[in-house]
Design an enzyme around this catalytic site. Structure first.
Site, PDB file in Angstrom:
ATOM      1  N   ASP A  44      42.082  35.936  40.790  1.00 29.05           N
ATOM      2  CA  ASP A  44      42.128  36.932  39.721  1.00 29.05           C
ATOM      3  C   ASP A  44      43.545  37.501  39.740  1.00 29.05           C
ATOM      4  O   ASP A  44      44.261  37.405  40.744  1.00 29.05           O
ATOM      5  CB  ASP A  44      41.087  38.033  39.934  1.00 29.05           C
ATOM      6  CG  ASP A  44      40.865  38.842  38.647  1.00 29.05           C
ATOM      7  OD1 ASP A  44      41.644  38.679  37.690  1.00 29.05           O
ATOM      8  OD2 ASP A  44      39.914  39.650  38.616  1.00 29.05           O
TER       9      ASP A  44
HETATM   10  C1  BGC Z   1      40.604  40.589  35.269  1.00 25.37           C
HETATM   11  C2  BGC Z   1      40.162  39.192  34.884  1.00 25.37           C
HETATM   12  C3  BGC Z   1      41.089  38.654  33.824  1.00 25.37           C
HETATM   13  C4  BGC Z   1      42.506  38.700  34.357  1.00 25.37           C
HETATM   14  C5  BGC Z   1      43.541  38.174  33.382  1.00 25.37           C
HETATM   15  C6  BGC Z   1      42.062  40.661  35.624  1.00 25.37           C
HETATM   16  O1  BGC Z   1      42.487  41.969  35.759  1.00 25.37           O
HETATM   17  O2  BGC Z   1      39.812  41.037  36.337  1.00 25.37           O
HETATM   18  O3  BGC Z   1      38.844  39.200  34.419  1.00 25.37           O
HETATM   19  O4  BGC Z   1      40.696  37.362  33.472  1.00 25.37           O
HETATM   20  O5  BGC Z   1      42.856  40.035  34.661  1.00 25.37           O
HETATM   21  O6  BGC Z   1      43.701  39.010  32.337  1.00 25.37           O
END
Ligand code: BGC
Length: 779
Positions: A273
């Site tokens: 993530d």
């Molecule tokens: C989120 C994810 C997301 C990623 C990219 C993160 O902060 O938890 O769900 O896909 O950012 O934007």
């Protein structure tokens, strides 16, 4: 930063003289390409390409990049024929910037209903059509992977991202995800099932240690992911920020290699993530590589250096780097970019809007109806309605954060009802619209500093309600035949929900419901409440007031049309709850250990390496496997609306079910008959009660389900629902195995967890399946 990487890539290219032997990547020469790569190239491929992630444009992206607003990428290595691939957020639609400075053209994406609404359809075929439409838009916008579906378990109703996730039940979660993933991937685009795993709270999500038993992990929090991996082979998995039993997920060999790859046979890539380097939090790039985390998103130059230095110093084996690189190359050859697909930036938004509306109509759940619905059933349709609640006008189509989609439009209740011939009173509409414009400006002005998940491109906020005076009510009553009150809730990434005013009504909302119903009922005019929330709310204190309650969730861009179709009976409601609606938030055993002091983590403390917030660094899963109905049903606790619940405008009869076993496959059959007077769909839910054995088990657990097609009055359909013998097993952590005891299993078929209509039994020998011993709790 981007500049530096470009220079690095250029320098790497120059230092290697291209010869006739330099291979260009193809499906058949992955080993050869791997062999031809320099260590620096390998390291760069493991580090995602959105290098200025921590600039102020954060998740919203850098407009200079290939697809403005996309979340990240993998880098191109042209000399080896390796193209850049683009990762875009979701899961309720493709998330890119709607406008670009150099053109007047718009880049909207279809806004589908949020995850909780999709799951409430209990329709895996529909989930697959959503996935297909999204996969198509991923490609049209020159992306390769959608960062979804979100599959975390609704451990507690206060989790801020529950709207993105499906259910408190792992089977329903897994099966809906399988539909979605198969749909996206049938288009030749990829998914990233997220957030793997045990990321069921937002508070201190980058630091919190989720402490739970191996059994709870395997049976509740991992099971949905396991189903998705085994049955739909997602291209990628996103490793979550948190720790599990002390070890950061992103460097967790037990989770990412032993369980995901060795036990489940996952062949794709794992990406982090979005976090960049997290050394300050105690997470090291080389440990991530060793654990089997292939891609660091969005990554930074220092991480490239870490990998190179790690290999040179012998702290990281080249073999471990190569494993990740090979898997990334195997991913790249699947992608639209590699396969030469050129998006036209013009997805078929009209066709996809039809799918979005269908999901909204099938996912909305009718919670209460004293006979007032469908409108016009006993005469003509009401002509004029007074719409109360800011949500009627500022209808929330989705949540906030990276899951927010830039939709071409949102049909609110004014428009939706107008489309079926019911006008909203003009004066009240004007009052609300003016107020909402003002409230939005005030919201912007009051923003305290920069919290990225509240930035304008991150989604619509819920506005505080206005006071409904007796004066106003009197005027409205003269003009309208009925009232609709919308109660909306917003929630999103980075922040959990509060009990007061979020899970519960605000005093002002309560007064609005009481005053409006008292006034309208005095004149024999109906009042309907529409709940516009992606997550669970308290209903018991007020559900007696209105004549009907429709749970509309956050239903995507076509929400107002779907509400109108259900209220007027054009669509017979067939949504069923994918989670328990308790009497009070505190009824969930997990609430005790759910952070409720709401530490809003800010851009700053994330940017400083994601350092954990010390007061919230542990979440104890004392409730263990007793999540959702597993707790309420087993302990016979009263709830507001049970898991699987939903009303219809017709009635159904279930035949006595039959259950047959053939090898390791079990088939449960039931014939559903529409015994009412309008056409509709029904969901058959198969719960299994296990014989008494070594492990304590819930009274019953969902093991299969099926949904009928639209049945006309009198029509029947036989549903055949299959499961495997291994699906009956619980996790026996003492012996690191799945175990289904020998004995007689009762298959209970019903329309919700409390409404069993028939049962059948099957006697089975013991079943065991060894697994790795992973994720043990530290003593
Ligand atoms: C989120 C994810 C997301 C990623 C990219 C993160 O902060 O938890 O769900 O896909 O950012 O934007």
């Amino acid at each position: 930063m981007i500049m530096n990487i470009k220079i690095l890539a250029f320098a790497m290219t120059m230092s290697i003289t291209a010869t006739a032997q330099t291979p260009k990547l193809s499906k058949n020469n992955i080993d050869e390409v791997l062999h031809a790569m320099t260590l620096e190239e390998k390291a760069s491929l493991l580090i995602g390409g959105e290098y200025d992630f921590w600039s102020t444009t954060a998740v919203a992206g850098n407009s200079s990049r290939t697809v403005p607003g996309a979340a990240g990428s993998t880098i191109a290595i042209p000399r080896l024929g390796i193209p850049e691939t683009i990762l875009t957020d979701g899961p309720a639609g493709v998330r890119i910037n709607p406008t670009r400075p150099e053109t007047d053209k718009t880049f909207y994406a279809t806004g589908f209903p949020v995850g909780s609404c999709l799951a409430a359809t209990w329709n895996t075929e529909l989930a697959s059509r959503v996935g297909k439409a999204i996969g198509n838009e991923v490609k049209a916008y020159n992306c390769d992977v959608i960062l979804g579906p979100g599959m975390n378990i609704h451990r507690n109703p206060l989790c801020g991202r529950n709207f993105e996730y499906y259910s408190e039940d792992p089977l329903l979660t897994g099966k809906i995800a399988v539909g979605y993933v198969n749909g996206v991937q049938s288009e030749g685009a990829g998914v990233s099932i997220k957030h793997f795993a045990v990321n069921s709270q937002e508070t201190n999500r980058t630091g919190v240690d989720e402490q739970l038993s191996q059994r709870a992990a395997r049976e509740i929090y991992l099971r949905g992911f396991e189903i998705a991996v085994r049955e739909s082979h997602p291209w990628t998995v996103m490793s979550s920020y948190n720790r599990i039993n002390g070890v950061f997920v992103q460097a967790n060999y037990d989770l990412l290699t032993k369980i995901l790859r060795d036990d489940w046979g996952f062949k794709g890539i794992v990406m982090t993530d979005w976090c960049g380097k997290r050394e300050q939090a105690g997470l090291y790039t080389i440990d991530e590589v060793k654990a089997g985390n292939d891609l660091m998103e969005p990554g930074c130059k220092e991480q490239v250096d870490d990998i190179v230095a790690g290999v040179k110093s012998g702290k990281l084996r080249m073999e471990d780097v190569d494993k990740c690189v090979r898997r990334i190359l195997e991913y790249i050859v699947l992608t639209p970019h590699f396969n030469g697909y050129k998006g036209n930036n013009a997805p078929d938004l009209k066709t996809h809007a039809v799918v979005s509306r269908e999901v909204a109509e099938e996912g909305m759940v009718l919670l209460k109806n004293n006979g007032v619905l469908p409108l016009g059933a006993k005469g003509s349709l009401p002509k004029r309605v007074s719409l109360y609640g800011t949500g009627s006008y500022n209808f929330l189509s989705g949540g906030v954060g990276s899951g927010c989609v830039h939709t071409p439009y949102i049909i609110d209740l004014v428009q939706g009802l107008k489309n079926v011939g019911i006008e909203a009173t003009a004066d009240l509409t004007e009052i609300y619209k003016k107020y909402i414009d003002y409230a939005k400006l005030k919201f912007e002005a009051d923003r305290s500093g920069y919290r990225w998940f509240e930035a304008p491109l991150m989604g619509d906020q819920k506005m505080p309600e206005i006071d409904i005076t007796q004066e106003l009510l009197k005027k409205q009553l003269k003009q309208s035949d009925m009232a609709v009150i919308t109660i909306s809730r917003q929630a999103g990434e980075g922040i959990d929900r509060k009990i007061d005013g979020e899970f519960n009504l605000t005093p002002q909302e309560m007064k609005m419901i009481q005053d409006v119903t008292t006034a309208y009922h005095a004149e024999n005019k109906p009042v309907i409440v529409v709940i516009n929330s992606g997550s669970v709310m308290e209903t018991t204190s007020w559900s007696a007031y209105p004549d009907a309650i429709l749970l509309a969730w956050q239903p995507g861009e076509e929400g107002g049309n779907a509400v109108a179709d259900i209220l007027t009976g054009k669509v017979c409601p067939s949504g069923r709850l994918s989670m328990t609606w308790p009497l009070a938030a505190t009824d969930h055993p997990s609430t005790k250990n759910f952070p409720q002091d709401i530490d809003l983590f800010t851009y700053e403390n994330l940017g400083a390496g994601g350092a954990p917030i010390p007061t919230r660094d542990v979440t104890k899963h004392e409730e263990d496997i007793w999540v959702g109905y597993r707790f309420f049903d087993t302990n016979r606790r009263q709830v507001a609306y049970p898991f699987g619940f939903g009303l219809s405008y017709t009635t159904f009869n279930f035949s006595a079910p039959t259950v047959k076993r053939s090898g390791d496959k079990i088939t449960v059959s039931v014939t559903v008959k529409n015994t009412g007077s309008v056409a509709g769909k029904e969901v058959a839910q198969v719960y299994v009660a296990a014989p008494k054995g070594k492990l304590e088990k819930p009274t019953k657990e969902l093991k299969a389900f099926g949904k009928t097609r639209t049945l006309k009055p009198g029509e029947t359909q036989t549903l055949q629902m299959t499961l495997a013998v291994r699906d009956l097993a619980s996790y026996d952590e003492k012996n690191s195995q799945w175990l289904a005891d020998a004995g007689t299993y009762t298959f209970l078929v019903g329309s919700n967890v409390e409404a069993v209509k028939g049962k059948a039994t099957l006697t089975l020998p013991q079943y065991t399946e060894k697994t790795s011993n992973a994720l043990a709790m530290k003593k």
